[in-house]
Design a protein around this motif. Structure first.
Motif, PDB file in Angstrom:
ATOM      1  N   SER A  54     -21.369 -31.194 -76.002  1.00 49.76           N
ATOM      2  CA  SER A  54     -21.430 -29.799 -75.586  1.00 49.76           C
ATOM      3  C   SER A  54     -21.964 -28.964 -76.747  1.00 49.76           C
ATOM      4  CB  SER A  54     -20.039 -29.297 -75.189  1.00 49.76           C
ATOM      5  OG  SER A  54     -19.522 -30.057 -74.116  1.00 49.76           O
ATOM      6  N   VAL A  55     -22.468 -27.771 -76.429  1.00 51.41           N
ATOM      7  CA  VAL A  55     -22.995 -26.880 -77.463  1.00 51.41           C
ATOM      8  C   VAL A  55     -21.863 -26.417 -78.376  1.00 51.41           C
ATOM      9  CG1 VAL A  55     -24.105 -24.659 -77.884  1.00 51.41           C
ATOM     10  CG2 VAL A  55     -24.910 -26.126 -76.014  1.00 51.41           C
ATOM     11  N   GLY A  56     -22.145 -26.379 -79.667  1.00 51.47           N
ATOM     12  CA  GLY A  56     -21.148 -25.953 -80.645  1.00 51.47           C
ATOM     13  C   GLY A  56     -20.978 -26.993 -81.728  1.00 51.47           C
ATOM     14  N   GLU A  57     -20.965 -26.546 -82.974  1.00 50.81           N
ATOM     15  CA  GLU A  57     -20.866 -27.447 -84.120  1.00 50.81           C
ATOM     16  C   GLU A  57     -19.664 -28.374 -84.025  1.00 50.81           C
ATOM     17  OE1 GLU A  57     -20.755 -26.987 -89.014  1.00 50.81           O
ATOM     18  OE2 GLU A  57     -20.325 -25.286 -87.701  1.00 50.81           O
ATOM     19  N   ILE A  58     -18.503 -27.838 -83.644  1.00 51.37           N
ATOM     20  CA  ILE A  58     -17.291 -28.656 -83.585  1.00 51.37           C
ATOM     21  C   ILE A  58     -17.419 -29.748 -82.540  1.00 51.37           C
ATOM     22  CG2 ILE A  58     -16.141 -27.088 -81.969  1.00 51.37           C
ATOM     23  CD1 ILE A  58     -14.546 -29.268 -84.765  1.00 51.37           C
ATOM     24  N   ASN A  59     -18.132 -29.473 -81.453  1.00 57.28           N
ATOM     25  CA  ASN A  59     -18.320 -30.488 -80.415  1.00 57.28           C
ATOM     26  C   ASN A  59     -19.230 -31.614 -80.892  1.00 57.28           C
ATOM     27  OD1 ASN A  59     -16.730 -29.116 -78.419  1.00 57.28           O
ATOM     28  ND2 ASN A  59     -18.429 -27.692 -78.139  1.00 57.28           N
TER      29      ASN A  59
END
Length: 305
Positions: A241-246
């Motif tokens: 998913s979009v997002g650095e943590i993902n």
């Protein structure tokens, strides 16, 4: 690791860093005794001071001393094999970042224009590139938070950077965002590559250096160009998913060593699990050092989307 190696403590024209337990820490004024340090160095039979092409000197002393010294002293530019002397700091980079050939980058003496948008990387990125043997031309490299262009590292914001690359006949231009976690590239013709290609160029260099199949992780909004590159070299890409943590969570889930996002964010496990423009810049320089191709030639040979 790279960022931590460039935290300088300046006193008596000597910068000192303490390395222990895989962490590089600054020595504070209260913990520093210059005379004791000098005695320690002078008493170390294996300690040699060498001047590099950047007038930076590394003390190669006993490993158990856990001290690196950076300052000025008479010496030589190359070791007995004719390679640029990188000192202990360089050896640490080579030890912990096996995908980077520091000697090869330094030998190329790339000319790079940096637009740091007066943000958090305004000191760190020029210092890093200087230590990598680059001839650095600085634009907006004062960390005062006054942005002279749009804060997003997008092509429409790179007029000054593109012009500076052409005027200085530079090999490339590097632009970062205010918090220095994203990197965009301008080729030697002054043409922005688009932030999507930072990750692709870095990935190609990573695969070339390692010479083995890898699993990359990128988010759902990243260009398919990295998948086509990976396939051409026997590697694969998984999406999060979009997002650095993902991206990071998926990297941990599948044991991936390299990933990022198409917004110019490069993540290298060997360094740390977070987007980092300094890591991205080093990996791009490493790719540029692998062949005699210009950045525009490297880009044109990649899958185009």
């Amino acid at each position: 690791m790279i960022t931590k190696l460039h935290r300088y403590f300046k006193e008596m024209n000597i910068n000192i860093m303490w390395y222990r337990d895989n962490i590089t820490r600054e020595l504070s004024p209260s913990s520093l005794n210059i005379n004791e340090l000098k005695d320690s160095v002078n008493n170390c039979a294996k300690c040699n001071l060498h001047k590099t092409r950047n007038n930076t000197v590394f003390g190669d002393g006993k490993l158990e001393s856990d001290i690196m010294i950076i300052g000025e002293a008479p010496g030589k530019d190359e070791d007995e094999h004719g390679k640029p002397f990188i000192g202990r700091a360089g050896k640490l980079l080579n030890q912990f970042l096996k995908c980077i050939n520091l000697n090869r980058i330094q030998k190329r003496k790339f000319k790079i224009v940096i637009d740091a948008v007066n943000g958090a990387g305004a000191d760190a990125l020029p210092d890093l590139l200087d230590s990598l043997g680059c001839d650095v031309i600085e634009l907006s490299c004062e960390p005062k938070g006054i942005f002279k262009r749009g804060t997003e590292p997008l092509p429409q914001s790179f007029t000054d950077l593109s012009n500076a690359v052409l005027e200085n006949k530079a090999d490339a231009g590097f632009a970062i965002d205010p918090d220095a976690d994203r990197l965009a590239l301008v080729n030697e013709k002054g043409i922005p590559l688009g932030e999507e290609y930072t990750l692709v160029v870095a990935a190609e260099g990573y695969l070339n250096e390692g010479g083995k199949p890898e699993k990359f992780v990128v988010n759902l909004s990243t260009s398919i160009a990295i998948e086509k590159l990976a396939e051409s070299k026997g590697s694969s890409v998984e999406r999060s998913s979009v997002g650095e943590i993902n991206v990071v969570n998926k990297m941990n889930e599948i044991g991936s060593n390299f990933g990022g996002e198409g917004n110019g964010g490069v993540i290298l496990r060997e360094c740390h699990l977070g987007r980092d423009s300094l890591v991205g810049a080093t990996m791009v320089l490493n790719r540029m050092s692998q062949t005699d191709q210009t950045l525009s030639q490297i880009h044109s040979a990649l899958p185009q989307y």
